[in-house]
Design a protein around this motif. Sequence first.
Motif: not given
Length: 270
Positions: A162, A176, A179-180
């Motif tokens: 993340c 983040a 990315q998650l």
Amino acid sequence: MFESVSKTTILAAGTGADLPTVKDFLPPEILFQGTPFAINRIILIRIVATVILLSVLALTASHAKLVPGRWQSMIEMGIGFIRDGVVYSVMGELRGKRYVSMIVALFFTILVFNLCGIIPGANMAATATVAMPLAFAAWTLVQYCWAGIREKGAWGFIRDECFTPGVPWPVYFLLAPIQLLELIIVRPASLTIRLFANMVSGHLTLATCLAFAQYWVFEASNKLTGVPVGAMWLVGGLIMTLFEIFVAFLQAYVFAILTTAYINLSYPEE
């Protein structure tokens, strides 16, 4: 000639050719109706294909010899192809040994399930609904997360996934979640949709060719034009059958190599 064929094809579509639809992939329940264990045609295909696959592998293993025969050699060649050509080539032998059994199981299961689409009596790939490809993708995600947590620890894995190093901290508020989302949604979805969409489109195309062939040969009022047109559609269906065999192997291979690559990404690299 091609123009006349296309016109007659359109005519057939409007006058009775039994063309496939997406409803074919949601057949009615045939066993244990109204219970949580209800089984429809495609679930039955999966069960039968799994039993056959396990039985063949068990019999091959039980009769294995030091000097293998033709059948044993073919099975060992397939396992060696995935082990050396996919797992070891992506991960290396030291890291890949842990995942050989998983990737081999994925490849052969997906291959057999895909080939059900051209096997008489089944006539539908067991991966032609979203549930089975999604289950395979979820297995890949679990293995990816477990490998990362085992190598880096829970916080180290989450941090690397993340919070990309070298990015200004205010950007993490945007980066983040992205990315998650990529980790838990995009990657599994890419594996699922690629396999599912190819099997569905292949089934619809092949079934359409055979439906038109049947209509023009057996049901068209003008046999003088119907038989040649039906023969053309039948040849198209045979070509599509060969192409479906190729796609069945290709999609199993692609799923296996992408799974291997995804899991390998979870390891820390020097």
